[in-house]
Scaffold this active site. Structure first.
Site, mmCIF file in Angstrom:
data_model
loop_
_atom_site.group_PDB
_atom_site.id
_atom_site.type_symbol
_atom_site.label_atom_id
_atom_site.label_comp_id
_atom_site.label_asym_id
_atom_site.label_seq_id
_atom_site.Cartn_x
_atom_site.Cartn_y
_atom_site.Cartn_z
ATOM 1 N N ASP A 407 0.807 -1.181 0.070
ATOM 2 C CA ASP A 407 -0.151 -0.121 -0.140
ATOM 3 C C ASP A 407 0.942 1.176 -0.101
ATOM 4 O O ASP A 407 2.252 1.213 0.117
ATOM 5 C CB ASP A 407 -0.900 0.102 1.430
ATOM 6 C CG ASP A 407 -1.849 1.076 1.441
ATOM 7 O OD1 ASP A 407 -2.239 1.483 0.325
ATOM 8 O OD2 ASP A 407 -2.037 1.627 2.514
ATOM 9 N N GLU A 503 -3.109 20.356 0.028
ATOM 10 C CA GLU A 503 -3.585 21.589 0.052
ATOM 11 C C GLU A 503 -3.635 21.800 1.380
ATOM 12 O O GLU A 503 -3.355 23.186 1.963
ATOM 13 C CB GLU A 503 -5.143 21.227 -0.377
ATOM 14 C CG GLU A 503 -5.502 21.271 -1.839
ATOM 15 C CD GLU A 503 -6.471 21.224 -2.230
ATOM 16 O OE1 GLU A 503 -7.734 21.019 -1.434
ATOM 17 O OE2 GLU A 503 -7.149 21.739 -3.441
ATOM 18 N N PHE A 544 -11.612 19.998 -9.439
ATOM 19 C CA PHE A 544 -10.668 19.431 -10.055
ATOM 20 C C PHE A 544 -10.995 17.934 -10.504
ATOM 21 O O PHE A 544 -12.037 17.303 -9.969
ATOM 22 C CB PHE A 544 -9.680 18.671 -8.983
ATOM 23 C CG PHE A 544 -8.378 18.135 -9.393
ATOM 24 C CD1 PHE A 544 -7.352 18.488 -9.794
ATOM 25 C CD2 PHE A 544 -8.316 16.624 -9.279
ATOM 26 C CE1 PHE A 544 -6.090 17.759 -10.113
ATOM 27 C CE2 PHE A 544 -7.387 15.739 -9.431
ATOM 28 C CZ PHE A 544 -6.131 16.283 -10.089
ATOM 29 N N ARG A 598 6.428 17.366 -4.685
ATOM 30 C CA ARG A 598 5.277 17.040 -5.518
ATOM 31 C C ARG A 598 4.903 18.760 -5.936
ATOM 32 O O ARG A 598 4.870 19.501 -5.074
ATOM 33 C CB ARG A 598 3.881 16.490 -4.504
ATOM 34 C CG ARG A 598 4.146 15.288 -4.203
ATOM 35 C CD ARG A 598 3.359 15.077 -2.898
ATOM 36 N NE ARG A 598 1.668 15.407 -3.169
ATOM 37 C CZ ARG A 598 0.966 14.374 -3.340
ATOM 38 N NH1 ARG A 598 1.499 13.201 -3.717
ATOM 39 N NH2 ARG A 598 -0.153 14.594 -3.576
ATOM 40 N N THR A 678 -2.589 1.201 -4.569
ATOM 41 C CA THR A 678 -3.083 2.003 -3.850
ATOM 42 C C THR A 678 -4.526 2.595 -4.386
ATOM 43 O O THR A 678 -4.734 2.398 -5.333
ATOM 44 C CB THR A 678 -2.099 3.475 -3.776
ATOM 45 O OG1 THR A 678 -2.786 4.413 -2.895
ATOM 46 C CG2 THR A 678 -1.783 3.746 -5.155
ATOM 47 N N GLY A 679 -5.330 3.190 -3.216
ATOM 48 C CA GLY A 679 -6.517 3.691 -3.806
ATOM 49 C C GLY A 679 -6.442 5.166 -4.203
ATOM 50 O O GLY A 679 -7.525 5.884 -4.490
ATOM 51 N N ASP A 680 -5.134 5.702 -3.982
ATOM 52 C CA ASP A 680 -5.136 7.338 -4.146
ATOM 53 C C ASP A 680 -5.130 7.445 -5.582
ATOM 54 O O ASP A 680 -5.060 6.846 -6.668
ATOM 55 C CB ASP A 680 -3.645 7.694 -3.631
ATOM 56 C CG ASP A 680 -3.820 8.859 -2.865
ATOM 57 O OD1 ASP A 680 -4.655 9.742 -3.151
ATOM 58 O OD2 ASP A 680 -3.021 9.141 -2.074
ATOM 59 N N ARG A 766 -6.146 3.940 -7.717
ATOM 60 C CA ARG A 766 -7.514 4.222 -7.585
ATOM 61 C C ARG A 766 -8.172 2.491 -7.571
ATOM 62 O O ARG A 766 -9.008 2.285 -8.286
ATOM 63 C CB ARG A 766 -8.339 4.612 -8.937
ATOM 64 C CG ARG A 766 -8.107 6.042 -8.992
ATOM 65 C CD ARG A 766 -8.152 7.098 -7.663
ATOM 66 N NE ARG A 766 -9.275 7.714 -7.863
ATOM 67 C CZ ARG A 766 -9.825 8.282 -6.880
ATOM 68 N NH1 ARG A 766 -9.347 8.254 -5.630
ATOM 69 N NH2 ARG A 766 -11.055 9.029 -6.792
ATOM 70 N N LYS A 772 -7.467 -5.159 -5.320
ATOM 71 C CA LYS A 772 -5.997 -5.386 -4.650
ATOM 72 C C LYS A 772 -5.754 -6.886 -4.613
ATOM 73 O O LYS A 772 -4.928 -7.388 -4.866
ATOM 74 C CB LYS A 772 -5.700 -4.914 -3.318
ATOM 75 C CG LYS A 772 -5.742 -3.354 -3.393
ATOM 76 C CD LYS A 772 -5.307 -2.638 -2.188
ATOM 77 C CE LYS A 772 -5.250 -1.019 -2.113
ATOM 78 N NZ LYS A 772 -4.790 -0.470 -0.837
#
Length: 1158
Positions: A407, A503, A544, A598, A678-680, A766, A772
């Site tokens: 992960d 942010e 976004f 980033r 990852t789910g990011d 995502r 997974k």
């Protein structure tokens, strides 16, 4: 009753309809025809067993093992027919093995039950009888109204009824479910949002109809019917109304919700895989070897039976009176007699199958797991967490890993963003003591003085504070940050919640340097710029999305001007900019990216009144369109976000965990491929992969993202495969998202796997939790059958942790679900390297030697018994006494190999950790392949022949061997008893197999010395007492005075020494020659230890630098013969503390004893 029992055993799940009807507060209809639906209790179950199924399920799992099933059959055979040995010899060891294993597995499952009880017993508040009642989580029923306070996790899946906010909204973080740390907004329907008190909620009469539980976290379909006086109001329910178990309430004082899914029916639990018994590759190899040995046993039994009947067919068989058949034997069925004799031989040779192997392996795994717990190098001082072993059955599997699935959030990263640098108007800045300092400026403003911001700096910081989705608690925002430039950072009263950690980091950084966000609502935003309050009206938010890769806000300044502020990836913002320091900003962005930061670009545009009227008109038309709304909005956004003026760029560091990059690089060197699941978001995941070293800057990044049809996905996969073949020289990395992955696995699995195998690193973003697990299963079931490891810290990682061969939980900030369902748990990702390269490596080598040594010593044990039948007319006479048969594996030869399997370190742990390439030497089950197995088996047969025929020749030719005046036959052959001969064979065998274990030992402790030489001594002492005394409780005592008589002859001692040396000398010579002529990487590392002062001096196979092969051989023989000088050998005694893989520094001076500096 029968159905209830089947349901408890898990064979017959209760029937469910397509939908469920839930009466809020369990106010069921009053008419008598309604039968309430039955729902699951709110219990989470991560254990494998229950009280009802423990015995049958555990017995089934244990009798899947070939040895256990075999000994059960042997035991039943001994009960049914007359056999040479008692049924106790098979039944008692089998009962002992089954009992010990059941106790061990029952204890481990009890720990899981204990962890479940902590979760199920957590205190919660529910609305009952007009008030709040405190109860336990497990007592929540579907339909109960539950109160959850700020920062608490939801105990069940709830439909939101109301919150402390007037609009019925609340903010939730689902980091433990999908890995995303951003806040998600959930809203209640208007009719229940106003019910903010317990009294009002207690009067609510409503019914919820919704779908049955399903695993999809992002899908929920239902409706609520609210009865108000004489009318019923129906409102739709969607994912925005559902609060998932495991999620955490943020930025909201309290909420009330009605339980719709409980226990194992919650979405979090449905994303768990069912707990299954994991079996290591070593155990599978053991079962394969046992089948081969079973075939050898059957062959020996068949040959013996056939030869017995062939011998009996000769006429001279009946000459001696003691061989004459009885009338019953002559009249009995030949077939039944053949079967009976075959089974008798089967029982006689059955000890070739080592049932004690499983007991020793279970003990080795259970006791060996404590060394992981005790390892101080795996202890994290900050969190006071040590390594944890939940399943000791897989220790050796840690040494066979080929794929690591990890992960991202909370596993590779600390889940903490830090502002590092920015570029404003072409000038690079760093934050120092809460101030923006241009690059190269040495002088600093003294602490406590207000920094003077230029107009460009202030505009840039305002853009950062306005263009975001950050929320702030209103009741804590009043009067804060009056001195935002204080050196200690943000005021402790200020608490930001952001849709992304970047942010939040940017807004907090702006607060520290002078521009503070003090309030945010649906229609306005409040700032303090250098202490001066300003209020901006929020006109529009251009959200976004992954296609645009940017977001924008349109605001009205206090002076009335209309501004567009845009923030996004440099690849989309810079091309849309027409003014400002564009080139300098581009260069700075590249520099930030090379540092692993980033990056985001910030730009703005000021509208004239006419331009804004046109923007307002187009936005209104697009938002109210009924057809193609998304496409029309995209066109309008594209029209608005142009002719921008670049303000600058930001560089934010997603703080990685300590030594993540070094750990990933070490895994690569060890031949292990790393996949990040990852789910990011796509951009965030790629950025972290670059910063942690998963992707290299020189790597060609391939993408398979945003595909919505099979055809486009297949076309892209074909192009990627072609590109990889064309550019086969460079390394490739693959990025794939969840949607594209589903399409790829549907019809193009082989092509997708081909692309993945040719990529050095793979990143899947995502990803839903079950996706997974599907990816892990895809690799597990591929033709290569690689060993997989999954590591994660959240509930969203539980499925892949349970699916992988080895599952590791990180003790992170996202709860304990992953830890509770894992096989091992560690505090940080960096500890994975030592867990694999040291513990995994050592455990595998230890258990591989243990398994093959057991087969070797049992071949040595039973083969003389088989050869003896040729000399006793296949009469099924045993060569060894029954006590020796019982104690050979239990007492005489068990402890040396057990201690070896616990303490052996063939290479120093520090060397294993610092040289990951040594991990390749044991990959693909190298030490338990067919060649090593064949070598140990043939060695056992060779030694057995030497034992038997060496003893036979010695006793048959030398009348002085016994030295007690035996009566001689006319042909000069000595008349000696079979017990004397069998005892000589057994004595030589015990010494030889014990010395063979000593030859394999590299790391000697006082425990190894004690059990090795003590086992031999114990055999001699036991035999003297057993055969030297008449024991009244024994019916017969065939061994009386046999051992004493045997050892009374010096020739017998000479025979023992000669046979032992004959067996072991070729093995010693082979080891020495191979180490000099064809050393493996591991043997080279052992030699390097000698040269660098890390010396395994106590090994009978290691030698110092500069020694010739003859000198090494002489020294080894001296050790074997017991003539080793104490000055040259360190008989070190190492405490249990030192055996926990701690680092030692060995120093040796010429001709002086070795010492250890700890």
């Amino acid at each position: 009753m029968w159905r209830w029992i089947r349901q408890q055993l898990g064979f017959d799940p209760p029937h469910q309809s397509d939908n469920r009807t839930i009466y809020i507060a369990n106010r069921f209809p009053q008419h008598g025809h309604y039968v309430p639906q039955k729902f699951a209790e709110n219990r989470i179950i991560s254990s494998k067993y229950t009280v009802w199924n423990f015995v049958p399920k555990n017995l089934f799992e244990q009798f899947r093992r070939v040895a256990n099933f075999y000994f059960l059959i042997i035991f039943l055979v001994q009960l049914m027919i007359d056999t040479p040995t008692s049924p106790v010899t098979s039944g008692l060891p089998l009962f002992f093995v089954i009992t010990v294993t059941a106790i061990k597995q029952g204890y481990e499952d009890w720990l899981r039950h204990k962890a479940d009880n902590e979760v199920n017993g957590a205190p919660v508040y529910v609305v009952r009888s007009g008030g709040l009642v405190k109860t336990r989580s497990k007592n929540i029923r579907v339909g109960d109204i539950v109160r959850v306070a700020k920062d608490e996790t939801f105990p069940v899946d709830l439909v939101l009824l109301s919150s402390d906010r007037a609009d019925g909204s609340c903010y939730v973080t689902t980091a433990s479910l999908d890995g995303e740390t951003n806040l998600k907004t959930h809203v209640a329907v208007p009719e229940t949002a106003v019910l903010q008190s317990v009294a009002n909620l207690d009067k609510l009469v409503a019914v919820i109809e919704c779908q049955q539980p399903e695993a999809d976290l992002y899908r929920f379909v239902g409706r609520i019917t609210i009865s108000q006086q004489i009318e019923e109001i129906v409102r739709p329910l969607g994912p925005e109304s559902l609060l998932l178990r495991g999620a955490r309430l943020k930025n909201t004082k309290e909420i009330f919700g009605v339980a719709v899914y409980t226990g194992m029916e919650t979405k979090m639990a449905l994303n768990y895989k069912s707990k299954s018994q994991k079996r290591s590759a070593v155990e599978k190899s053991m079962n394969s070897f046992l089948i081969i040995y079973l075939i050898i046993l059957l062959v020996e039994a068949i040959v013996s039976t056939i030869l017995k009947y062939a011998w009996q067919s000769e006429e001279k068989w009946n000459e001696p009176w003691y061989n004459q058949l009885t009338d019953h034997e002559r009249n009995s069925s030949k077939i039944l007699s053949f079967i009976s004799d075959f089974l008798a031989f089967l029982v006689l040779y059955n000890f070739i199958i080592p049932i004690s192997l499983y007991v020793t392996v279970e003990m080795q795994k259970f006791l060996g797991s404590f060394f992981i717990n005790w390892d101080l190098d795996l202890y994290h001082e900050e969190t006071n967490e040590k390594a944890q072993v939940n399943t000791s059955d897989l220790n050796e599997e840690l040494g066979q890993v080929e794929y690591v699935f990890t992960d991202k959030t909370g596993t590779l990263t600390e889940n903490v963003m830090q502002f590092r640098e920015c570029s404003i108007n072409g000038i690079k800045y760093q934050e120092i003591n809460g101030k923006l300092v241009p690059e190269g400026l040495i002088e600093d403003v003294p602490d406590g003085l207000r920094p003077n911001l230029t107009q460009e700096e202030e505009l840039f910081l305002k853009a950062v504070c306005l263009c975001h989705t950050v929320q702030i608690i209103n009741d804590q925002a009043d009067g804060i940050c009056d001195s935002p430039w204080r050196s200690n950072g943000i005021s402790s009263q200020l608490e930001y919640y952001a849709s992304s950690p970047d942010e939040k980091a940017l807004v907090e950084a702006a607060c520290r340097v002078g521009v503070v966000l003090t309030g945010a609502s649906a229609d306005s935003m409040e700032l303090k710029s250098c202490g001066k309050p300003e209020r901006y009206k929020l006109l529009h938010v251009l959200e976004f999305d992954a296609d645009r890769r940017r977001m924008s806000v349109i605001v009205e300044s206090p002076s009335g001007g209309k501004f567009l502020f845009t923030k996004g990836a440099e690849s989309v913002v810079i091309p849309r900019s027409s003014d400002g320091e564009i080139e300098k900003t581009r260069i700075h962005v590249d520099e930030f990216a090379l540092k692993g930061l980033r990056t985001l670009c910030v730009a703005y545009r000021k509208f004239t009144p006419k331009e804004y009227q046109e923007v307002e008109k187009r936005l209104f038309e697009a938002k109210t369109a009924l057809q193609q709304r998304e496409e029309r909005l995209a066109e309008v956004y594209d029209f608005i976000e142009k002719d921008l003026e670049i303000l600058g760029a930001t560089g934010v560091e997603d703080k990685l965990q300590d030594k993540v990059q070094e750990t990933i690089e070490a895994l690569r060197l060890a031949g292990i491929k790393v996949w990040v699941l990852t789910g990011d978001k796509h951009e965030t995941a790629v950025s972290v992969s670059l910063s942690c070293g998963h992707f290299h800057r020189t790597m060609n990044i391939l993408e398979l993202v945003q595909h919505k049809s099979d055809s486009t996905c297949a076309e892209q996969l074909t192009q990627l495969a072609r590109r990889i073949k064309e550019d086969h020289v460079i390394q490739h990395g693959l990025v794939v998202d969840g949607t594209s992955l589903s399409l790829a696995l549907r019809q193009h699995e082989k092509l997708f796997m081909e692309v993945c195998r040719n990529c050095s690193a793979v990143l899947c973003c995502r990803m839903a939790p079950l996706q997974k697990a599907k990816v892990v299963r895809l690799l597990k079931t591929s033709p290569e059958k690689p060993i997989t490891l999954a590591i994660g810290d959240g509930a969203n990682d539980v499925s892949m942790i349970q699916e992988a061969h080895v599952g590791i939980g990180i003790m992170g900030k996202e709860g304990r679900q992953a830890v509770r369902n894992s096989d091992y748990a560690i505090a940080r990702f960096k500890y994975l390297s030592k867990l694999l390269f040291v513990h995994g490596h050592l455990y595998y080598v230890r258990i591989a030697t243990l398994v093959q040594y057991f087969f070797y010593k049992n071949v040595c044990f039973i083969t003389p018994q088989f050869l003896y039948q040729f000399f006793c007319l296949f009469s099924q006479q045993t060569l060894y006494d029954s006590v020796y048969l019982t104690l050979y594996n239990i007492c005489f030869t068990s402890l040396p190999v057990l201690m070896y399997s616990l303490f052996e370190q063939h290479v120093h742990p520090h060397v294993l950790h610092s040289k990951p390439t040594l991990y390749r030497d044991i990959s693909k089950n190298a030490h338990l392949g067919f060649k090593p197995f064949l070598y140990w088996t043939l060695l056992g047969f060779v030694h057995a022949f030497i034992f038997f025929f060496g003893s036979y020749l010695m006793m048959g030719e030398d009348t002085s061997l016994l030295g007690n005046g035996q009566i001689l036959k006319p042909n000069r052959q000595m008349m000696f008893g079979n017990w004397t001969f069998g005892t000589l064979v057994f004595t030589v065998m015990v010494i030889t197999v014990t010395m063979k274990m000593a030859l394999e030992t590299h790391f000697w402790t006082w425990i190894n010395h004690f059990v090795t030489w003590g086992s031999i001594a114990f055999y001699f002492v036991f035999s003297l007492f057993y055969g030297g005394i008449i024991w009244p409780f024994l019916h017969t005592q065939d061994m009386y005075f046999v051992f004493v008589q045997l050892l009374s002859s010096g020739s017998a001692w000479f025979a023992i020494i000669i046979i032992v040396i004959t067996c072991l000398f070729p093995d010693v010579a082979k080891k020495v020659l191979y180490r000099h002529l064809q050393p493996t990487s591991t043997e080279k590392a052992q030699l390097a230890e000698t040269g660098t002062g890390i010396n395994c001096l106590d090994s009978v196979c290691c030698f110092s630098n500069g020694e010739t092969a003859c000198a090494s051989l002489r020294r080894m023989l001296e050790r074997i013969m017991g003539r080793c000088s104490p000055a040259r050998v360190n008989r070190c005694g190492i405490s249990l503390n030192c055996l926990c893989c701690r680092r030692f520094s060995y120093k040796l001076e010429h001709d002086e004893p070795a010492v250890i500096d700890v």
